[in-house]
Design an enzyme around this catalytic site. Sequence first.
Site, PDB file in Angstrom:
ATOM      1  N   CYS A  14       0.855  -1.184   0.000  1.00 26.52           N
ATOM      2  CA  CYS A  14       0.000   0.000   0.000  1.00 26.52           C
ATOM      3  C   CYS A  14       0.893   1.237   0.000  1.00 26.52           C
ATOM      4  CB  CYS A  14      -0.909   0.003   1.221  1.00 26.52           C
ATOM      5  SG  CYS A  14      -0.010   0.143   2.794  1.00 26.52           S
ATOM      6  N   HIS A  43       5.469  -5.166   8.672  1.00 26.63           N
ATOM      7  CA  HIS A  43       5.366  -6.547   9.140  1.00 26.63           C
ATOM      8  C   HIS A  43       5.515  -7.544   7.990  1.00 26.63           C
ATOM      9  CE1 HIS A  43       3.217  -5.333  13.114  1.00 26.63           C
ATOM     10  NE2 HIS A  43       4.524  -5.323  13.215  1.00 26.63           N
ATOM     11  N   HIS A  76       4.374   1.774  11.760  1.00 28.06           N
ATOM     12  CA  HIS A  76       3.250   1.626  12.683  1.00 28.06           C
ATOM     13  C   HIS A  76       3.143   2.759  13.694  1.00 28.06           C
ATOM     14  CE1 HIS A  76       4.788  -2.364  11.389  1.00 28.06           C
ATOM     15  NE2 HIS A  76       3.539  -2.470  10.994  1.00 28.06           N
ATOM     16  N   CYS A  98       3.274   5.657   8.759  1.00 25.35           N
ATOM     17  CA  CYS A  98       2.294   5.859   7.690  1.00 25.35           C
ATOM     18  C   CYS A  98       1.506   7.136   7.974  1.00 25.35           C
ATOM     19  CB  CYS A  98       1.347   4.662   7.616  1.00 25.35           C
ATOM     20  SG  CYS A  98      -0.089   4.933   6.546  1.00 25.35           S
ATOM     21  N   GLU A 127       1.056  -0.707  16.169  1.00 23.70           N
ATOM     22  CA  GLU A 127       0.264   0.503  15.912  1.00 23.70           C
ATOM     23  C   GLU A 127      -0.590   0.875  17.115  1.00 23.70           C
ATOM     24  OE1 GLU A 127      -3.409   2.121  13.149  1.00 23.70           O
ATOM     25  OE2 GLU A 127      -2.183   0.478  12.359  1.00 23.70           O
ATOM     26  N   THR A 165      -5.814   1.157  12.048  1.00 24.23           N
ATOM     27  CA  THR A 165      -6.103   1.351  10.629  1.00 24.23           C
ATOM     28  C   THR A 165      -6.257   0.061   9.837  1.00 24.23           C
ATOM     29  OG1 THR A 165      -3.746   1.489  10.074  1.00 24.23           O
ATOM     30  CG2 THR A 165      -4.876   3.556  10.619  1.00 24.23           C
ATOM     31  N   CYS A 195      -7.859   2.440   7.103  1.00 26.13           N
ATOM     32  CA  CYS A 195      -7.243   3.098   5.959  1.00 26.13           C
ATOM     33  C   CYS A 195      -7.829   2.594   4.647  1.00 26.13           C
ATOM     34  CB  CYS A 195      -5.726   2.911   5.990  1.00 26.13           C
ATOM     35  SG  CYS A 195      -5.128   1.368   5.305  1.00 26.13           S
ATOM     36  N   SER A 224      -1.440  -7.668  10.628  1.00 26.73           N
ATOM     37  CA  SER A 224      -2.854  -7.560  10.991  1.00 26.73           C
ATOM     38  C   SER A 224      -3.755  -7.553   9.766  1.00 26.73           C
ATOM     39  CB  SER A 224      -3.087  -6.288  11.812  1.00 26.73           C
ATOM     40  OG  SER A 224      -4.465  -6.094  12.083  1.00 26.73           O
TER      41      SER A 224
END
EC number: 1.17.7.4
Length: 312
Positions: A14, A43, A76, A98, A127, A165, A195, A224
Site C-alpha cells: 500500500c 510486518h 506503525h 504511515c 500501531e 487502521t 485506511c 494484521s
Amino acid sequence: MLEKIYLANPRGFCAGVKYAISYVEQVQANSEEQIYVRKEIVHNRRVVEDMKKNGIRFINDLDEAPNGATVIFSAHGVSPSVVEAAKQRGMKIGDATCPLVTRVHRKARKIKDTHQIIYIGHEGHDEAIGTMGEAEMFLVESLEDIISLKDKIDPNKPLTYLMQTTLSVADTKNIIDQISKTFPFVEHPSKDDICYATTERQEAVSLMMDKIDAMLVIGADNSSNSLRLLQLAQKSKPHSFKVSTADDLSKEYIQNNEIKILGLTAGASTPQVLVDEIISKLKIFYPNANVELFPGSRDDSMNFKLPGVLLS
C-alpha cells in the site's frame, strides 16, 4: 486439479508501506552513518531481511543503539514517550510512520483533554501501542470488551472512539454498533480510521467470493491486515489459507480440498517479489492453470510524498 488463479487487485504494498520503505532508503542514501530502525519497518520478514542485507540494523528498543545514533521509527508509529526518549539521548530521528496512522495520532492529541476515548484495536500490535501512548484510552477488541466498560465510562463526559487502521471493516462495524447501544451518548467521528488500503483490499476479496473455491492470502503471521483478509475469506470459503513464502505452499492441501479456482491476494506489507515466487510455484504444481486478473479489479492509485526534511 487447479484450473485457474484469479489475482485480486489491489493487493500487496500500500502507499503507507511504500512510503516507509522509501523513507529508510532515502535516509540511508544521504547518510554515511549506521542507520537503526526501531521494530520491523513493516510486518514482513522478506522486507526486513532485504534491508538487513543492505546494512540497516533493526532494534526492539532504543537502548540497543548508541547515543546520537540515527534511528527511524517504523510505519506503525510510536508513542510520544519513545520520541522523547530518543531526543533525550541526542538521536537523529526519522519518522516513517504511515501518514494515515499519524492522522489518528493527531486526532488523539486533539481530544485527549476533552473526551474519554475508546480505542478499537488489537492488544500488543505496534500501531495500537503507539496510538494508545498519546492519551488515556480504553482498548476494545470484542463486543464483550465494550460491555465491560459500563462501569468505567462517565456518562457526564464526552465519549468518542478511534481505531487501528488495519481492522476488519465488517467486524469494526459490529463493534461500533455495540458502542452505540451501550453508550448512546457517544460522539461518532466524521470519518473512521480504517485506511483506504485495508478497505479496498477487503472489498476486492469480497467481490471474488462467488467465483472461487478458496482464497490464498500472502502475508506475515504478524501482519494484521493479512490476517483480516484471511478471516474475511474464510467466512465464505472455509478452505481459504495463508502462506508467508513459497515454501509454505502445499499441493496436497489444494488437491485434498478440491480447489479448482483459486483467488490470490496479498497483505499491504507483502512485496511483489513474494507474490511472483508463489505464482511461479503454483504454476510448477499446475502448469495448465491460467493466471488472470479478476474482472472489475482496480489499481491502488494513492501515493504519499516524503517530507523535505527526513531527520530531526
